[in-house]
Design a protein around this motif. Structure first.
Motif, short mmCIF file in Angstrom:
data_model
loop_
_atom_site.label_atom_id
_atom_site.label_comp_id
_atom_site.label_asym_id
_atom_site.label_seq_id
_atom_site.Cartn_x
_atom_site.Cartn_y
_atom_site.Cartn_z
N LEU A 38 0.86 -1.19 0.00
CA LEU A 38 0.00 0.00 0.00
C LEU A 38 0.89 1.23 0.00
O LEU A 38 1.73 1.39 0.88
CB LEU A 38 -0.92 0.00 1.22
N LYS A 39 0.67 2.12 -0.97
CA LYS A 39 1.61 3.22 -1.20
C LYS A 39 1.11 4.56 -0.73
O LYS A 39 1.72 5.58 -0.99
CB LYS A 39 1.94 3.28 -2.68
N GLY A 40 0.01 4.58 -0.03
CA GLY A 40 -0.52 5.83 0.48
C GLY A 40 -1.84 5.59 1.19
O GLY A 40 -2.21 4.45 1.45
N ARG A 41 -2.54 6.66 1.49
CA ARG A 41 -3.82 6.55 2.17
C ARG A 41 -4.82 5.79 1.28
O ARG A 41 -4.98 6.10 0.10
CB ARG A 41 -4.36 7.95 2.48
N VAL A 42 -5.47 4.82 1.87
CA VAL A 42 -6.47 4.02 1.14
C VAL A 42 -7.83 4.69 1.25
O VAL A 42 -8.35 4.88 2.35
CB VAL A 42 -6.53 2.58 1.69
N GLU A 43 -8.41 5.07 0.14
CA GLU A 43 -9.71 5.74 0.13
C GLU A 43 -10.74 5.01 -0.74
O GLU A 43 -11.93 5.17 -0.53
CB GLU A 43 -9.56 7.18 -0.36
N ARG A 44 -10.26 4.24 -1.71
CA ARG A 44 -11.18 3.59 -2.65
C ARG A 44 -10.95 2.07 -2.57
O ARG A 44 -10.03 1.54 -3.18
CB ARG A 44 -10.94 4.10 -4.07
N VAL A 45 -11.81 1.42 -1.79
CA VAL A 45 -11.67 -0.02 -1.56
C VAL A 45 -12.77 -0.76 -2.30
O VAL A 45 -13.96 -0.48 -2.11
CB VAL A 45 -11.75 -0.37 -0.06
N ALA A 46 -12.39 -1.70 -3.14
CA ALA A 46 -13.35 -2.59 -3.79
C ALA A 46 -13.35 -3.91 -3.02
O ALA A 46 -12.29 -4.44 -2.68
CB ALA A 46 -12.96 -2.82 -5.25
N VAL A 47 -14.54 -4.43 -2.76
CA VAL A 47 -14.68 -5.62 -1.91
C VAL A 47 -15.35 -6.73 -2.70
O VAL A 47 -16.45 -6.54 -3.24
CB VAL A 47 -15.50 -5.28 -0.65
N LEU A 48 -14.71 -7.89 -2.74
CA LEU A 48 -15.21 -9.00 -3.55
C LEU A 48 -15.84 -10.11 -2.73
O LEU A 48 -16.26 -11.12 -3.29
CB LEU A 48 -14.07 -9.57 -4.40
#
Length: 296
Positions: A34-44
């Motif tokens: 992870l290269k920065g702040r996570v804001e857009r998470v897709a969940v499968l």
């Protein structure tokens, strides 16, 4: 369409390679960077979707959303895009959403891992390890929380689960049921066969954390479950005449099992939509349903 998807994957891969990892996450199939702040998470899959919603995080998309509310005791945000089946998600739609992170389950999406990893850092966890599934559920919940910056909220939620389990133990003690043997069954829809939950399942571990004791000592088949027919159930009831027998209701199962059980065996129905593979919200719901079946 395939050409556009390929170009997008290449562009994302080049951009991703230019910045260092802020967080490295070990998972069932590799390591995610992870290269920065996570804001857009897709969940499968449903477990990480439950976890994110419980943490107050709205993902950019989910999978099998039509059935999710039938089993998991959480409401879906309005307008959440559906990527289709958990086992066959729409990867072109997923790529167009440009997620920062993809979450899923190694058992359902594992074969897609190389293609998912090409779109975004992907974390696929094994939600059904052979043993200690309750510990794994807690650890996975904390890991999901860490990736989205919600560790404090995760601690609060898990403390609430611990309190609920302690309250359940207290209620069972008042009823004289501590260490009472139990069996937990999930009948098949034909009513001729039931899965018996072994001690190495999340549901059994939760009931034992409440203070009950799983009477089943048979070996596990898939997912920590043992398959038993009606004759096997009759023998099981004779072997454990004082056990509390919880079963996830199926309309054509109750008459059959009532007819074969000996006197003294206590059958306790749980709602048909009882979910035994979820995160903390599903765990609390299962505890409540067990206590409800016992009349609190």
């Amino acid at each position: 369409m395939l050409k556009r998807l390929t170009l997008l994957v290449v562009a994302l891969s080049v951009a991703s390679a230019q910045s260092p990892c802020v967080l490295r996450v070990e998972h069932a199939l590799g390591t995610a960077c992870l290269k920065g702040r996570v804001e857009r998470v897709a969940v499968l899959d449903w477990r990480p979707l439950e976890d994110l919603l419980l943490l107050g995080v709205k993902p950019v998309a989910g999978a099998d959303l039509k059935d999710f509310p039938k089993w998991v005791p959480l409401d879906l945000p309005s307008g959440l895009p559906d990527l289709g089946s958990r086992t066959e998600p729409n990867l072109e739609r997923l790529a167009a959403l440009r997620p920062d992170l993809i979450l899923g389950y190694s058992g359902f999406q594992g074969r897609l891992y190389p293609r998912l990893e090409a779109l975004a850092p992907t974390v696929l966890l094994d939600y059904l390890p052979p043993k200690e599934q309750l510990s794994a559920m807690r650890a996975h919940f904390r890991l999901h929380a860490r990736m989205v910056g919600k560790e404090g909220e995760a601690d609060r939620i898990l403390r609430n689960l611990d309190r609920k389990l302690a309250q359940a133990r207290s209620l069972l003690a008042q009823k004289g049921l501590l260490q009472k043997p139990f069996l937990l069954l999930q009948p098949w829809t034909d009513g001729q066969v039931a899965n018996v939950f072994t001690r190495d399942t999340l549901a059994s571990e939760l009931l034992e954390a409440m203070g009950l004791r799983n009477a089943w000592t048979g070996g596990a088949e898939a997912f920590g479950l043992s398959r038993v027919g009606l004759e096997g159930l009759a023998a099981l009831f004779r072997e454990h005449p004082s056990a509390l027998v919880f079963y996830i209701a199926q309309p054509n199962f109750a008459p059959k099992v009532e007819a074969l059980k000996p006197a003294g065996v206590r059958l306790l129905a749980l709602p048909e939509d009882t979910w035994t593979y979820g995160g903390p919200a599903s765990a609390e719901a299962l505890v409540d349903r067990i206590l409800g079946a016992l009349g609190r």
